[in-house]
Design an enzyme around this catalytic site. Structure first.
Site, mmCIF file in Angstrom:
data_model
loop_
_atom_site.group_PDB
_atom_site.id
_atom_site.type_symbol
_atom_site.label_atom_id
_atom_site.label_comp_id
_atom_site.label_asym_id
_atom_site.label_seq_id
_atom_site.Cartn_x
_atom_site.Cartn_y
_atom_site.Cartn_z
ATOM 1 N N ASP A 137 16.779 -3.294 18.216
ATOM 2 C CA ASP A 137 15.493 -3.492 18.898
ATOM 3 C C ASP A 137 15.662 -4.474 20.057
ATOM 4 O O ASP A 137 15.948 -5.658 19.834
ATOM 5 C CB ASP A 137 14.487 -4.022 17.859
ATOM 6 N N GLY A 138 15.479 -3.984 21.276
ATOM 7 C CA GLY A 138 15.646 -4.830 22.445
ATOM 8 C C GLY A 138 14.679 -6.001 22.461
ATOM 9 O O GLY A 138 15.031 -7.104 22.898
ATOM 10 N N ASP A 155 15.731 -0.741 30.942
ATOM 11 C CA ASP A 155 15.792 0.696 31.234
ATOM 12 C C ASP A 155 15.097 1.404 30.066
ATOM 13 O O ASP A 155 15.734 1.968 29.186
ATOM 14 C CB ASP A 155 17.251 1.120 31.358
ATOM 15 N N SER A 156 13.775 1.345 30.071
ATOM 16 C CA SER A 156 12.991 1.826 28.935
ATOM 17 C C SER A 156 12.352 3.169 29.230
ATOM 18 O O SER A 156 12.347 3.647 30.360
ATOM 19 C CB SER A 156 11.881 0.826 28.628
ATOM 20 N N THR A 157 11.813 3.772 28.192
ATOM 21 C CA THR A 157 10.913 4.913 28.372
ATOM 22 C C THR A 157 9.571 4.384 28.874
ATOM 23 O O THR A 157 9.391 3.187 29.096
ATOM 24 C CB THR A 157 10.730 5.660 27.044
ATOM 25 N N GLU A 158 8.623 5.294 29.026
ATOM 26 C CA GLU A 158 7.276 4.883 29.421
ATOM 27 C C GLU A 158 6.655 4.024 28.319
ATOM 28 O O GLU A 158 7.114 4.029 27.183
ATOM 29 C CB GLU A 158 6.401 6.119 29.664
#
Lengths: 275, 275
Positions: A137-138, A155-158
């Site tokens: 978990d970032g 650099d994540s998803t929405e």
């Protein structure tokens, strides 16, 4: 029979791409993962029904996430990528010889696994000796880090599903703590045509924590509207004041040292979102 | 029942937009004309199956076609728009007080008629006293003009159907003749993701005729790839050397005097197309 992938990027607008082949499809612990082979964009990674990356246009996003902060920092040695399990940002990070260690914290191990299998030109550097890959978990990783990183890229998803915490003020405060005293972070912050409020909110939140807050843009055909924004928070260094000598030659298809600064020159309606 | 407009922007990629209503549809003398009401982009003009303009994002194209050459020229008085029957470029041209006369030569009178009816915020200035509207062949109009215009803008469809002549070297030579000795022209030249060869070809052709040839870009969500290019040919004035004093305040949503120059800073793969 023709098969087409259609993505509703808003309730009433989207893109559609002809499919040669569905390579993999599964519900992981965190999200729906689809890897499809398209005619126009090559292999394409889709998470929860949203294009994450494609072989044809991936270079724009990955170069612009990585090189803008890495050339802004005078000597980035220790770098963290939150998310980014496809490995594209890591590949670009490693083009900077100053970087001694790049850590990737991706919550979904399946993204790494299937990117290595089906997107080798993107994920190929994940096994590099300078890289440490952590499946985890970032948000938690950031919360447990202090004064450690020169540059952090999100650099994540929405902001739906597993990434919702990554667009919170608490997260940005954690990033500030995890950065060294002259650290820099960048996060992808969606597009100004359909998500204007998100961009404004993130900018307000980041401004409360970082003395230098800047928005920049790039063109990504498979992302909604084709115009993508990145929000940078920096404790000290200003991306607009990088000296000429700081830039070194780098193998890119999108980023140039001239574009480094031009990407921050915003169309009026975009600039108005972050005033 | 849900109705969606789907446009194949390439053989294997496209956009799709939910339709509220089809306002008009006919085969004109020159092309198929559809005016549709979409949920996301408002009213949308489609010619031969390609989006020409929409109420939501039209400002980008129209501002960038008009203001870049008009601020590059020191004193544009006599301006010609080839195509552009929706009136959007004319509306922007009239924001320059130096312009005494703007001539529009549109081949298809139906485009003008239905734009006035269904796109009034775009076409509203076509009846302005400074504007002369001619329904006719832009190629022929150019061939018959000499040393007449300060700025010429080519607001054409793609190089298929009625616009195919407007992407020929003979046309650019005609434009040069139609311009005054320090004249400037701009043409829309499609996108670098799917039409790279076209951009290179136009650039080569224009360079043979105009001492100053430059490419610039803008983000247009409803156009293929979201990244649009414009090729400028200029006999004397360089858009990158416009002095600060030349700019005046102007009511825009996309163009700014800073973006005037930043729009010419190209991503590496785009710059390589016009080297």
């Amino acid at each position: 029979m023709e098969l087409w992938y259609t993505e509703k990027q808003t309730k009433s607008f989207g893109i559609t791409a002809k499919i040669k082949n569905t390579l993999h499809s599964e519900q992981t612990e965190f999200q729906k993962l689809d890897m499809i082979e398209t005619e126009e964009f090559g292999n394409m990674l889709v998470l929860d029904g949203m294009v994450m990356t494609t072989e044809k246009d991936e270079f724009v996003y990955h170069e612009m996430v990585a090189h803008v902060p890495l050339f802004t920092h005078p000597n980035p040695e220790n770098v963290l990528v939150v998310g980014g399990g496809d490995g594209g940002v890591i590949r670009e990070v490693l083009k900077h010889p100053s970087v001694k260690k790049a850590t990737l914290v991706e919550i979904d191990g399946k993204v790494i696994e299937y990117s290595k299998k089906y997107l080798p030109s993107i994920a190929g550097e994940l096994d590099n000796a300078r890289v440490e890959v952590k499946v985890g978990d970032g948000f938690m990783h950031i919360a447990q880090s202090e004064n450690e990183y020169d540059v952090i890229m999100v650099d994540s998803t929405e902001p739906v599903g597993p990434a919702v915490n990554l667009f919170s003020k608490g997260f940005y405060a954690g990033i500030s703590k995890a950065l060294k005293e002259d650290g820099i972070f960048v996060a992808q912050t969606d597009n100004p045509w359909f998500k204007a409020d998100l961009i404004s909110q993130v900018s307000r939140d980041v401004k409360e924590i970082f003395p230098v807050t800047r928005l920049y843009i790039a063109n990504i055909p498979t992302y909604p509207s084709g115009m993508w924004t990145f929000t940078m928070g920096s404790k000290k260094h200003d991306p607009l004041e990088v000296s000429e000598e700081r830039f070194h030659e780098i193998d890119t298809k999108y980023y140039t040292k001239e574009l480094h600064k031009a990407a921050f020159v915003l169309p009026r309606f975009v600039g108005d979102l972050v005033k």
